[in-house]
Structures are given as structure tokens and as C-alpha cells.
Design a protein around this motif. Sequence first.
Motif, PDB file in Angstrom:
ATOM      1  N   LYS A  81      -9.995  -2.111  -0.847  1.00  0.00           N
ATOM      2  CA  LYS A  81     -11.042  -1.313  -0.232  1.00  0.00           C
ATOM      3  C   LYS A  81     -10.650   0.155  -0.141  1.00  0.00           C
ATOM      4  O   LYS A  81     -11.475   1.032  -0.280  1.00  0.00           O
ATOM      5  CB  LYS A  81     -11.340  -1.859   1.156  1.00  0.00           C
ATOM      6  CG  LYS A  81     -12.797  -2.225   1.315  1.00  0.00           C
ATOM      7  CD  LYS A  81     -13.050  -2.867   2.644  1.00  0.00           C
ATOM      8  CE  LYS A  81     -14.466  -2.590   3.077  1.00  0.00           C
ATOM      9  NZ  LYS A  81     -14.788  -3.235   4.327  1.00  0.00           N
ATOM     10  N   PHE A  82      -9.375   0.406   0.122  1.00  0.00           N
ATOM     11  CA  PHE A  82      -8.979   1.784   0.378  1.00  0.00           C
ATOM     12  C   PHE A  82      -7.947   2.316  -0.608  1.00  0.00           C
ATOM     13  O   PHE A  82      -7.649   3.493  -0.595  1.00  0.00           O
ATOM     14  CB  PHE A  82      -8.425   1.913   1.800  1.00  0.00           C
ATOM     15  CG  PHE A  82      -9.399   1.489   2.851  1.00  0.00           C
ATOM     16  CD1 PHE A  82     -10.452   2.311   3.194  1.00  0.00           C
ATOM     17  CD2 PHE A  82      -9.270   0.272   3.470  1.00  0.00           C
ATOM     18  CE1 PHE A  82     -11.360   1.918   4.152  1.00  0.00           C
ATOM     19  CE2 PHE A  82     -10.173  -0.128   4.438  1.00  0.00           C
ATOM     20  CZ  PHE A  82     -11.225   0.694   4.778  1.00  0.00           C
ATOM     21  N   GLY A  83      -7.353   1.437  -1.405  1.00  0.00           N
ATOM     22  CA  GLY A  83      -6.350   1.899  -2.349  1.00  0.00           C
ATOM     23  C   GLY A  83      -5.047   2.310  -1.691  1.00  0.00           C
ATOM     24  O   GLY A  83      -4.183   2.888  -2.314  1.00  0.00           O
ATOM     25  N   THR A  84      -4.903   2.025  -0.406  1.00  0.00           N
ATOM     26  CA  THR A  84      -3.663   2.352   0.287  1.00  0.00           C
ATOM     27  C   THR A  84      -3.513   1.377   1.435  1.00  0.00           C
ATOM     28  O   THR A  84      -4.475   0.773   1.879  1.00  0.00           O
ATOM     29  CB  THR A  84      -3.696   3.788   0.822  1.00  0.00           C
ATOM     30  OG1 THR A  84      -2.545   3.978   1.630  1.00  0.00           O
ATOM     31  CG2 THR A  84      -4.919   4.038   1.655  1.00  0.00           C
TER      32      THR A  84
ATOM     33  N   ALA B  73      -0.034   0.956  -4.707  1.00  0.00           N
ATOM     34  CA  ALA B  73      -0.858   2.047  -4.202  1.00  0.00           C
ATOM     35  C   ALA B  73      -0.225   3.393  -4.545  1.00  0.00           C
ATOM     36  O   ALA B  73      -0.914   4.403  -4.656  1.00  0.00           O
ATOM     37  CB  ALA B  73      -1.034   1.905  -2.695  1.00  0.00           C
ATOM     38  N   ARG B 339      -7.115   6.028  -3.371  1.00  0.00           N
ATOM     39  CA  ARG B 339      -7.734   6.586  -4.571  1.00  0.00           C
ATOM     40  C   ARG B 339      -8.398   5.432  -5.292  1.00  0.00           C
ATOM     41  O   ARG B 339      -7.977   4.284  -5.195  1.00  0.00           O
ATOM     42  CB  ARG B 339      -6.684   7.294  -5.410  1.00  0.00           C
ATOM     43  CG  ARG B 339      -6.061   6.483  -6.517  1.00  0.00           C
ATOM     44  CD  ARG B 339      -5.019   7.322  -7.186  1.00  0.00           C
ATOM     45  NE  ARG B 339      -3.727   7.025  -6.602  1.00  0.00           N
ATOM     46  CZ  ARG B 339      -3.055   5.925  -6.895  1.00  0.00           C
ATOM     47  NH1 ARG B 339      -3.567   5.030  -7.692  1.00  0.00           N
ATOM     48  NH2 ARG B 339      -1.886   5.678  -6.370  1.00  0.00           N
ATOM     49  N   LYS B 341      -9.448   2.934  -8.156  1.00  0.00           N
ATOM     50  CA  LYS B 341      -8.716   2.457  -9.330  1.00  0.00           C
ATOM     51  C   LYS B 341      -9.432   1.245  -9.887  1.00  0.00           C
ATOM     52  O   LYS B 341     -10.267   0.631  -9.240  1.00  0.00           O
ATOM     53  CB  LYS B 341      -7.275   2.146  -8.973  1.00  0.00           C
ATOM     54  CG  LYS B 341      -7.078   0.825  -8.309  1.00  0.00           C
ATOM     55  CD  LYS B 341      -6.324   0.986  -7.063  1.00  0.00           C
ATOM     56  CE  LYS B 341      -7.163   0.962  -5.882  1.00  0.00           C
ATOM     57  NZ  LYS B 341      -8.212   0.694  -5.384  1.00  0.00           N
TER      58      LYS B 341
END
Lengths: 97, 344, 116, 157
Positions: A81-84, B73, B339, B341
Amino acid sequence: MTIFSITAFAILVSVAMALARAILGPTAYDRILSANAIGTKTVLLIAVVGFMNGRPDFLDLALVYSLMNFIGTIAVLKYFKFGTLRGGLSDTRDKDL
Amino acid sequence: MEEFTDIFLMLLLVAGSLAVLYVRNLFVATMLLSAVSFLMALLFVTLDAVDVAFTEAAVGAGISTVLYLGTLALVGSSERPAAKLSVIPLLLALSVGGALIYATFDMPVIGAADTPVQLSNLTKRFVEISPIEIGIPNMVTSVLASYRGFDTFGETTVVFTAAIGVLLILSQKHVRRPEEDEVEQSGLKPAAKDHGQVGSPHDLIPHVVSKVLIPFILLFAFYVQFHGDFGPGGGFQAGVIMAAGFILYSLIFGLHITKKLLPLRVVELFLAFGVLLYGGVGVASMIKGGNFLDYNVLSADPVAGQHLGILLVELGVGITVTAAMLAIFYGFAGRAQGRGKDVN
Amino acid sequence: MDLILDIGTWISLLIGSFFLLVTGFGLLRFPDLYTRIHAGGMADTLATAIICFGLALQSGFTLISVKLLFVVIFVFLTSPTATYALAQAAFVAGLKPRLDGFEGPSEKPATNNDDD
Amino acid sequence: MRTLSLFFILLAVWLLLSGIYTPLIIGFGVLSCLIVVLIARRMDVLDKESFVFNLGPKLLTYWVWLFIEIVKANYDVAKCVFFPRKYLRPSLFSVKATQKDDLGKVIYANSITLTPGTVTVDLHEDTILVHGLTTGAAEGVKSGDMDRRVSDIMGKA
């Protein structure tokens, strides 16, 4: 042949099918689903094997497994969902910050 | 049946590992690896190695997946295609593999009565004397924490060093605008919009369920910590579960809130404190007139001394592992920015 | 008495095994992710509960049964959450569910939120 | 108040998990529960929305009902696995959750997911997006029976 062996066998076959789905894909989500399903089946197999060998203290292990399965899936949701893994999953708490 | 289970699991393991090698998408490889890790732990369970299976469950299937995701990530999830197929490494790998397979022919049958492990005097001593000498039911713990206390001290130091290394590399000042922290909260990808409905911005379900679960996870960690003498478990496993509780909290509520609760400085203090506690027990036994990590002298009664020593040492291991896992998680998760992806 | 308990264990473990196999089968057979999630849910719910119940019959009123109960409660709390997490992740990423079924007839069920 | 009850619940769980009742281990148990309660307070996870325990015995009767539903639904999904052509009718629809507080909504959404054949895909404010496997499963959720029962147990809390 005890009932425990039969159940263990059924679980193993079911794990094999889930692994086949994990390898076939096609999307990444299918693979997460399979990994998750394998996790659940592992929990069951540990419980059954524990009884088969007469050592039910394996159940602690089963609890750890289901816990780890859960955390893994939450991390995956967050990653997608957030890439982090950094921020909050939910913004309800940020209001009072 | 036993044999069949082993062979079946081995085959699954090989299939899974080959798939991990084959896929180019690193995210997919991570998911497959977690499945393989579950299979691996199943093998340990069928071999009756509960403590190892416990560790594999906690570390291999759980925390590793989270840390891999943290790494992904940072670096993105597509692997660069290999330059070209090279012959020499392939031959080398094949020959080493062949030699290893050849070596297995010399190995004793699992569970046979005449294997070196069964015949060794050391095994006899551990099995027969340790219940009297140390007096705790779980022999694995008495071997790890007492007879081979040096080894475990070394392992704890390795964990400590690893965490320090990760902190040194990943906690360097990172060029980051101050407002980024706020922006990344709403990093929803636009792909969902063309579905007519965007995914809900706050995930209520994991939020509430985790709130209910976290106290019990922490309690379970304490339970594993203090029952390592009686059943599978101990400092390593407890540390990982404890860290998992905090990592879950961090995943749900955000790293900044976890850091407010447990700042990096405190984690670092705990990290050092655990190792010091372990070493301190050793020094204390030296002061009392024994050898380093000789718990017999810690109390008037040698068995009570062993108990006390093992308890403190396990506590040290637990604290160090918790802090190390958290430090590594802070390091990885704190650096990555959200980001978009492509994962499919 | 023991015989009854043993028979109970046999029946529940067999039912559990059956549903596990169906789960595996469903994972392989269903056409898209969202339908496969349903198949995976079977292992999480009924199979877990009934296998743990069968095992608890063997251990009687002991702390072991309590632990089995903990396992079931834990799975019942976490499994739907994990399933939701997965479905939500797929949904947010824009993976569309196939609503036409498994090569079936094209008559569509009534949906409020149908987008294709 | 919640802190105190959490402490006793944790202690009960510890005693049930442990099975070793020497003063030392029980002492560790009390200590661990205290530490966990303190951490939980600092984490702020003890607010009203997460405190399931004051729902009381009504939750138990709900679970019994839910379990019967789960058994029925499992049978349906198993049929679907064997005869997908005949039964498989996937659908996506949204229903309203009538519960007022978050905990009720979460219990409802998770109950939907727990019953195989229906999976909660999204929960936004009071709209739950559900993916149904068969027409029967979809109708079951749309009928609102489960929603009413969840509201019922939440109402008395």
C-alpha cells in the motif's frame, strides 16, 4: 496407521498443492496467499505431529507460527500500500500528534 | 510413515528452493522464501528438534520476511538480469554438490543406535548428569546456557555486533526533506482509482485487531523467556517474539510513534545491557572464586547457582536479541521512502 | 468412554483432513485470486477448529486443551485480518476480480458495485 | 479500570499457558503481566475501541452462532470447489455496517471474512465491500442477519 498419520499425510498433500500454487503464481498476491495457507497448515501439522510423538509442548510452537504468519501478512499489506514499512497503517492516531 | 514424511518434505523443499532461484522478481522470491522457511521448520519438527524449529519459525518465517520487505522498499523489487551464463561457476557448483552427495553415503542412518552422537561419552553425561547437576528438564537449555555458555556468549556477541554494524551503515544522515514524513502517510497508488472505489485510507481491521493482540504477544514473549527451562524456548526465541510485538505495533501505528515509545537510544542501551548482563554473570562467578561463567559458585547450593546463572544469562540473551531485532528494523524501515512500484 | 473419544477424534480429524484437501484443490482450481482466497479461508476456519477439537478430545480437560483453544482463538482473530490485508492489498493495487465465474454462463449476479 | 482488568486477564492467560506453579515462576508471571500492562498503557492500546472483554457472555453465544454459519459456509465452498461450473458466481457488492463504534464494525467485517464464501475487501467508514463466491453466500450477507446480531452484542456493551 493411526489417525494422526492420516491427518499428517492429508496436511502434507495440501501443503504440496499450496506450494504448487505459490510456484505457478501468476500474481504476487497468489503467492502471498499460498505462503499464508502453508503457514496455517504448518500450524496444524505441528499440533498433529506433537500429539503423534506424545509431546504436546509443540503447541507453543504452533502459536508462534500463527503469530509470525500474521505479522508477515500485515507487513506485506503495508509494503504494497505504501511502498515502505515506515509510516502508520492508519491515520486515526495522527490527529492528536 | 516417518521416512515418507521426510522425503516428501525434502522434495517440497527442493521444489521451493528452485523456484526461489528461478524467479526474477525479488518480492516473489521473498514470499517463496517464507514458504520454504515454513517447510524447513516442518522438517525440524519431524526431526524432533523443537528448539531449532522454534527459532526457525520466529526468525526465518517471521522477522526475515519483514526485514526483506524493508530491504525491498529500499532497493526496489526487480533483479537485474544475469549478464551471461558462465560455465566455470556452474561446473564448480555441480562438482561441490556431487562431492557433498557422495559424502552423504558415509553418514549414519537417522536415529541409529551406533551413531557417534549416541556413543559419545559427552551425550551420556549430558543426558544422565545434567538433570542432577543443573536440575532443569529441558536439556537443550542446560547445554546451551551452562555447559556451552561460552558458545552462547559468543553468539550473543555476534548478534550484538550485527546490530551495531547495521546501525552504523543504515543510520547515517540521510538527505531527506522534513516534510516527507507527513507526505508519505497518504501514498495510495492511483491504480485503485480506476476501480471506481479507492481503498480505504485507514485500515481499521488490522488496527483494532492488533490493539487487542499486542499485549498478549508481549506476554507470550515473557512466557517463552521464563519457560525455556521447562520446554522449548528461551532467550533467543523470546527476544524475537518480543521484537515481533513491537514491530507489529510499528507496522500498524508508524515508526515515529514506536520511536517515541522506545527511542533508538534506549534500544541501543538495552542492546549493550544484555551483553553486559551475560558477561557480568561470568565476571561475578569469577569474583566468587569460580571460572568464567561457572554458575555453581553463584549461590551456596550449586544447583540453585546454576538456576540463577541460567536465568540471568537467558535474560541477557533475550534483551540483546530484542534490542538487536528492533535496531535492525529501525535501520531498514527508517530509511525507505514510499514510492510506487510494479510487483506483478 | 475412551472408545467414544477415540471415535470422536477419528471423525473430526478426518473431516479436517478432508477440508484441508479441498482447500488445496480449490487453491489450484479456482480461476482468480479473489476466488482462491475463499478456498484458503476454509483451511483457516473449519479445518483448524475441527482438528484442534479432535486433538483436544485426546488430551481431555488439561492445560494442553487450553493451549489448543488459544491456537483456535488466535487463528480466528488473525486469519480474517490477514485475509483482509491480502484482499485489500490486491484491491488497492488495482487487481480486478473476475466476475464471470469459471467459464460459466455469462448471466451476472445482481451487484451494486459492479464495474465491468 | 481497564488497566486492572487487563492485568487480571493477562495473569489468567499466563497461568493457563504456564502449567508450572512454583512461587518463582508465578512471581515472574505477575512481574511480566505488570510490565506488559505498563507497556500497553504507554502504547495506548487500551482505549475503548479495542477492549473486547467487556462484551461479556453475549460474545460467546455469537461465536456459537458464527461457528454454525462457518460450518454451513464451508460445505457450500467445498461444493463450489468440486462443481465450479454449477455454483461459482463471483460477485462484488457493498453492504452497510450499522454498528456505531469501530470495534463492532471490525467484528462484523471479520465475521464476514471468517465465513468462507464471502471476503471483506474494503472497509471504509460504514461501507463494507464484499467479494462473494456464490449467489447464496452473497444473499446471506445482504440479508443483514449477521449485521443485526453484531449490533445486538455491541448494543449492550
